[in-house]
Design a protein around this motif. Structure first.
Motif, PDB file in Angstrom:
ATOM      1  N   PRO A  22      53.373  35.179  42.334  1.00  0.00           N
ATOM      2  CA  PRO A  22      52.174  34.370  42.615  1.00  0.00           C
ATOM      3  C   PRO A  22      51.315  34.963  43.728  1.00  0.00           C
ATOM      4  N   GLN A  23      51.944  35.625  44.689  1.00  0.00           N
ATOM      5  CA  GLN A  23      51.180  36.169  45.823  1.00  0.00           C
ATOM      6  C   GLN A  23      50.232  37.274  45.379  1.00  0.00           C
ATOM      7  N   ALA A  24      50.467  37.872  44.209  1.00  0.00           N
ATOM      8  CA  ALA A  24      49.612  38.961  43.707  1.00  0.00           C
ATOM      9  C   ALA A  24      49.038  38.612  42.339  1.00  0.00           C
ATOM     10  N   GLU A  58      49.346  28.914  36.116  1.00  0.00           N
ATOM     11  CA  GLU A  58      48.103  28.297  35.658  1.00  0.00           C
ATOM     12  C   GLU A  58      46.892  29.119  36.137  1.00  0.00           C
ATOM     13  N   LYS A  59      47.028  29.767  37.322  1.00  0.00           N
ATOM     14  CA  LYS A  59      45.883  30.536  37.836  1.00  0.00           C
ATOM     15  C   LYS A  59      45.780  31.921  37.185  1.00  0.00           C
ATOM     16  N   ALA A  60      46.931  32.520  36.865  1.00  0.00           N
ATOM     17  CA  ALA A  60      46.865  33.878  36.314  1.00  0.00           C
ATOM     18  C   ALA A  60      48.029  34.161  35.380  1.00  0.00           C
ATOM     19  N   ALA A  62      48.185  37.405  34.276  1.00  0.00           N
ATOM     20  CA  ALA A  62      48.415  38.603  35.091  1.00  0.00           C
ATOM     21  C   ALA A  62      47.061  39.233  35.393  1.00  0.00           C
ATOM     22  N   ALA A  63      46.862  39.600  36.666  1.00  0.00           N
ATOM     23  CA  ALA A  63      45.567  40.163  37.089  1.00  0.00           C
ATOM     24  C   ALA A  63      45.535  41.684  36.953  1.00  0.00           C
ATOM     25  N   GLY A  64      46.426  42.224  36.126  1.00  0.00           N
ATOM     26  CA  GLY A  64      46.342  43.660  35.833  1.00  0.00           C
ATOM     27  C   GLY A  64      47.457  44.457  36.457  1.00  0.00           C
ATOM     28  N   ALA A  65      47.378  45.768  36.277  1.00  0.00           N
ATOM     29  CA  ALA A  65      48.328  46.659  36.943  1.00  0.00           C
ATOM     30  C   ALA A  65      48.193  46.435  38.445  1.00  0.00           C
ATOM     31  N   ASP A  66      49.276  46.691  39.183  1.00  0.00           N
ATOM     32  CA  ASP A  66      49.244  46.468  40.632  1.00  0.00           C
ATOM     33  C   ASP A  66      48.419  47.576  41.289  1.00  0.00           C
ATOM     34  N   ILE A  67      47.217  47.201  41.735  1.00  0.00           N
ATOM     35  CA  ILE A  67      46.274  48.196  42.261  1.00  0.00           C
ATOM     36  C   ILE A  67      46.823  48.829  43.543  1.00  0.00           C
ATOM     37  N   LYS A  68      47.517  47.999  44.348  1.00  0.00           N
ATOM     38  CA  LYS A  68      48.033  48.534  45.622  1.00  0.00           C
ATOM     39  C   LYS A  68      49.124  49.579  45.363  1.00  0.00           C
ATOM     40  N   GLU A  69      49.937  49.354  44.348  1.00  0.00           N
ATOM     41  CA  GLU A  69      51.018  50.304  44.037  1.00  0.00           C
ATOM     42  C   GLU A  69      50.449  51.580  43.415  1.00  0.00           C
ATOM     43  N   GLY A 107      42.596  43.413  32.933  1.00  0.00           N
ATOM     44  CA  GLY A 107      43.146  44.762  32.911  1.00  0.00           C
ATOM     45  C   GLY A 107      44.464  44.791  32.151  1.00  0.00           C
ATOM     46  N   GLY A 108      45.502  45.282  32.820  1.00  0.00           N
ATOM     47  CA  GLY A 108      46.823  45.329  32.192  1.00  0.00           C
ATOM     48  C   GLY A 108      47.329  43.962  31.767  1.00  0.00           C
ATOM     49  N   GLY A 109      46.815  42.899  32.361  1.00  0.00           N
ATOM     50  CA  GLY A 109      47.224  41.543  31.961  1.00  0.00           C
ATOM     51  C   GLY A 109      46.685  41.211  30.578  1.00  0.00           C
ATOM     52  N   CYS A 110      45.445  41.590  30.331  1.00  0.00           N
ATOM     53  CA  CYS A 110      44.838  41.396  29.005  1.00  0.00           C
ATOM     54  C   CYS A 110      45.551  42.307  28.002  1.00  0.00           C
ATOM     55  N   GLU A 111      45.857  43.525  28.471  1.00  0.00           N
ATOM     56  CA  GLU A 111      46.534  44.484  27.575  1.00  0.00           C
ATOM     57  C   GLU A 111      47.945  44.012  27.228  1.00  0.00           C
ATOM     58  N   LEU A 112      48.638  43.437  28.214  1.00  0.00           N
ATOM     59  CA  LEU A 112      49.982  42.905  27.941  1.00  0.00           C
ATOM     60  C   LEU A 112      49.893  41.767  26.921  1.00  0.00           C
ATOM     61  N   PRO A 130      38.419  44.967  33.624  1.00  0.00           N
ATOM     62  CA  PRO A 130      37.523  45.348  34.722  1.00  0.00           C
ATOM     63  C   PRO A 130      37.839  46.703  35.357  1.00  0.00           C
ATOM     64  N   GLU A 131      38.686  47.514  34.702  1.00  0.00           N
ATOM     65  CA  GLU A 131      39.140  48.763  35.326  1.00  0.00           C
ATOM     66  C   GLU A 131      37.998  49.666  35.758  1.00  0.00           C
ATOM     67  N   ILE A 132      36.877  49.627  35.014  1.00  0.00           N
ATOM     68  CA  ILE A 132      35.781  50.549  35.333  1.00  0.00           C
ATOM     69  C   ILE A 132      35.273  50.325  36.764  1.00  0.00           C
ATOM     70  N   PRO A 138      40.694  51.128  30.995  1.00  0.00           N
ATOM     71  CA  PRO A 138      41.969  50.539  30.567  1.00  0.00           C
ATOM     72  C   PRO A 138      42.943  51.647  30.177  1.00  0.00           C
ATOM     73  N   GLY A 139      44.202  51.482  30.587  1.00  0.00           N
ATOM     74  CA  GLY A 139      45.177  52.555  30.334  1.00  0.00           C
ATOM     75  C   GLY A 139      46.415  52.085  29.609  1.00  0.00           C
ATOM     76  N   ALA A 140      46.449  50.799  29.224  1.00  0.00           N
ATOM     77  CA  ALA A 140      47.629  50.284  28.524  1.00  0.00           C
ATOM     78  C   ALA A 140      47.227  49.766  27.139  1.00  0.00           C
TER      79      ALA A 140
HETATM   80  N1  CAA Z   1      46.867  44.344  41.948  1.00  0.00           N
HETATM   81  C1  CAA Z   1      47.369  44.031  43.157  1.00  0.00           C
HETATM   82  N2  CAA Z   1      47.088  42.889  43.810  1.00  0.00           N
HETATM   83  C2  CAA Z   1      46.276  42.003  43.221  1.00  0.00           C
HETATM   84  C3  CAA Z   1      45.721  42.244  41.950  1.00  0.00           C
HETATM   85  C4  CAA Z   1      46.061  43.484  41.294  1.00  0.00           C
HETATM   86  N3  CAA Z   1      45.613  43.788  40.059  1.00  0.00           N
HETATM   87  N4  CAA Z   1      44.936  41.203  41.610  1.00  0.00           N
HETATM   88  C5  CAA Z   1      45.006  40.318  42.624  1.00  0.00           C
HETATM   89  N5  CAA Z   1      45.816  40.815  43.595  1.00  0.00           N
HETATM   90  C6  CAA Z   1      46.156  40.186  44.886  1.00  0.00           C
HETATM   91  C7  CAA Z   1      45.004  40.253  45.847  1.00  0.00           C
HETATM   92  O1  CAA Z   1      44.960  41.504  46.493  1.00  0.00           O
HETATM   93  C8  CAA Z   1      45.343  39.111  46.785  1.00  0.00           C
HETATM   94  O2  CAA Z   1      46.355  39.542  47.653  1.00  0.00           O
HETATM   95  P1  CAA Z   1      46.172  39.320  49.265  1.00  0.00           P
HETATM   96  O3  CAA Z   1      46.148  37.814  49.410  1.00  0.00           O
HETATM   97  O4  CAA Z   1      47.393  39.964  49.826  1.00  0.00           O
HETATM   98  O5  CAA Z   1      44.899  39.944  49.640  1.00  0.00           O
HETATM   99  C9  CAA Z   1      45.967  38.077  45.850  1.00  0.00           C
HETATM  100  O6  CAA Z   1      46.361  38.798  44.677  1.00  0.00           O
HETATM  101  C10 CAA Z   1      44.977  36.994  45.424  1.00  0.00           C
HETATM  102  O7  CAA Z   1      43.845  37.637  44.872  1.00  0.00           O
HETATM  103  P2  CAA Z   1      42.355  37.293  45.327  1.00  0.00           P
HETATM  104  O8  CAA Z   1      42.324  36.855  46.755  1.00  0.00           O
HETATM  105  O9  CAA Z   1      41.487  38.457  44.953  1.00  0.00           O
HETATM  106  O10 CAA Z   1      42.064  36.037  44.388  1.00  0.00           O
HETATM  107  P3  CAA Z   1      40.661  35.521  43.848  1.00  0.00           P
HETATM  108  O11 CAA Z   1      40.923  34.212  43.191  1.00  0.00           O
HETATM  109  O12 CAA Z   1      39.625  35.608  44.883  1.00  0.00           O
HETATM  110  O13 CAA Z   1      40.232  36.588  42.706  1.00  0.00           O
HETATM  111  C11 CAA Z   1      40.641  38.005  40.783  1.00  0.00           C
HETATM  112  C12 CAA Z   1      40.982  36.698  41.536  1.00  0.00           C
HETATM  113  C13 CAA Z   1      39.203  37.936  40.246  1.00  0.00           C
HETATM  114  C14 CAA Z   1      41.611  38.111  39.599  1.00  0.00           C
HETATM  115  C15 CAA Z   1      40.767  39.209  41.733  1.00  0.00           C
HETATM  116  O14 CAA Z   1      42.041  39.136  42.370  1.00  0.00           O
HETATM  117  C16 CAA Z   1      40.676  40.540  41.053  1.00  0.00           C
HETATM  118  O15 CAA Z   1      39.599  40.985  40.724  1.00  0.00           O
HETATM  119  N6  CAA Z   1      41.827  41.237  40.854  1.00  0.00           N
HETATM  120  C17 CAA Z   1      41.883  42.550  40.294  1.00  0.00           C
HETATM  121  C18 CAA Z   1      41.651  42.535  38.787  1.00  0.00           C
HETATM  122  C19 CAA Z   1      41.623  43.947  38.251  1.00  0.00           C
HETATM  123  O16 CAA Z   1      40.823  44.771  38.629  1.00  0.00           O
HETATM  124  N7  CAA Z   1      42.558  44.256  37.310  1.00  0.00           N
HETATM  125  C20 CAA Z   1      42.677  45.549  36.708  1.00  0.00           C
HETATM  126  C21 CAA Z   1      43.743  46.347  37.387  1.00  0.00           C
HETATM  127  S1  CAA Z   1      43.805  48.052  36.871  1.00  0.00           S
HETATM  128  C22 CAA Z   1      44.690  48.034  35.412  1.00  0.00           C
HETATM  129  O17 CAA Z   1      45.155  47.007  34.965  1.00  0.00           O
HETATM  130  C23 CAA Z   1      44.890  49.379  34.770  1.00  0.00           C
HETATM  131  C24 CAA Z   1      45.413  49.325  33.389  1.00  0.00           C
HETATM  132  O18 CAA Z   1      44.715  49.207  32.421  1.00  0.00           O
HETATM  133  C25 CAA Z   1      46.855  49.450  33.149  1.00  0.00           C
END
Ligand code: CAA
Length: 257
Positions: A22-24, A58-60, A62-69, A107-112, A130-132, A138-140
């Motif tokens: 939930p934290q991510a 309920e909120k997510a 999955a918001a995609g691949a872990d961008i920080k990792e 991102g990866g959440g939609c792909e999953l 939203p990867e662009i 998108p990579g998955a």
């Molecule tokens: N990776 C890592 N951490 C993520 C994350 C992600 N994809 N999405 C959200 N988080 C983290 C945030 O960094 C935040 O952590 P902190 O509190 O430590 O800062 C926490 O989750 C809550 O997120 P927000 O504060 O941003 O929440 P919000 O409600 O304001 O916004 C959101 C929600 C619109 C989904 C926004 O978090 C967001 O845009 N996330 C990234 C979405 C994204 O770009 N996904 C694509 C990833 S790349 C990919 O998936 C490649 C591929 O094809 C395989």
């Protein structure tokens, strides 16, 4: 089995996996993908399971691949580790998988979700690639699966702009099978999965394989494949039971034979 990033439980013949970071917002890091695959391996091996549901919060979903990792990876690392390829195992499962999506599937959440066999969405679901905006694409499977599902115009717009689709647009576009109120999503997904799990398991697997063929081959080849599999079904005890039960006006009891 206790996992760090997912919760698993068994409801009758249905396996339920809940993504739980939930934290991510359930960002898909390497631990989560490994744990998801391990849980799905277990359900594939378990003869008592006929269908799996994958859901998030309920909120997510999955918001995609872990961008920080992922942000610090180099090209040789992604290439040598074959980064992302492990995710494809979800699409290669033989048992049916239902994605129950509430909130963000990005991102990866939609792909999953698209790797699953169909998506049930809550009225709060939002889908996007939203990867662009991160300087990648998108990579998955997103450029491929989304395009096949919703067509070039919508897929191209979503991949090039990062625009999200709400649940109503996703249903109109064929991305989701149905929309249900958020507070009923998991129950409804479990109900659908239980219906599938009550069918003959071999017949359900053959049906899944045949529908998936439609994405991989020509119409003539796909129909030939369907016909061969359909004929083969007459070698199963479950075909005899299913048709006999209809004639006798009683529910079928499949033995998975
Ligand atoms: N990776 C890592 N951490 C993520 C994350 C992600 N994809 N999405 C959200 N988080 C983290 C945030 O960094 C935040 O952590 P902190 O509190 O430590 O800062 C926490 O989750 C809550 O997120 P927000 O504060 O941003 O929440 P919000 O409600 O304001 O916004 C959101 C929600 C619109 C989904 C926004 O978090 C967001 O845009 N996330 C990234 C979405 C994204 O770009 N996904 C694509 C990833 S790349 C990919 O998936 C490649 C591929 O094809 C395989």
């Amino acid at each position: 089995m206790t996992y760090e990033t997912i919760l698993t439980e068994t409801r009758g013949k249905v396996g339920l996996v809940t993504l739980n970071r939930p934290q991510a917002l359930n960002a898909l890091n390497s631990t989560l993908v490994a744990e998801l695959n391990e849980a799905l391996d277990g359900y594939e091996r378990d003869p008592g399971i006929g269908c799996v549901v994958i859901t998030g919060s309920e909120k997510a979903f999955a918001a995609g691949a872990d961008i920080k990792e992922m942000s610090g990876l180099s090209y040789p690392q992604t290439y040598l580790d074959d980064f992302i390829t492990a995710w494809d195992k979800v699409a290669a499962r033989r048992k049916p998988i239902v994605a129950a999506v509430s909130g963000f599937a990005l991102g990866g959440g939609c792909e999953l979700a698209m790797m699953c066999d169909f998506i049930l969405a809550s009225d709060t679901a939002k889908f996007g690639q939203p990867e662009i905006k991160l300087g990648v694409m998108p990579g998955a499977g997103g450029t491929q699966r989304l395009t096949r599902i919703v067509g070039k115009a919508k897929a191209m717009e979503m991949c090039l702009t990062g625009r999200m689709m709400d649940a109503a647009e996703a249903e109109r576009s064929g991305l989701v099978s149905r929309i249900v109120p958020a507070d009923q999503l998991v129950d409804e997904a479990l109900k659908v999965a239980a219906t599938i799990a009550d069918m003959s398991l071999p017949i359900a697997l053959m049906t899944k394989e045949s529908v998936n063929r439609a994405y991989e081959t020509t119409l003539a080849e796909g129909i030939r494949f369907e016909r061969r599999v359909f004929h083969a079904m007459f070698a199963t005890a479950d075909q005899k039971e299913g048709m006999q039960a209809f004639v006798e006006k009683r529910p079928a009891k499949f033995a998975n034979e």
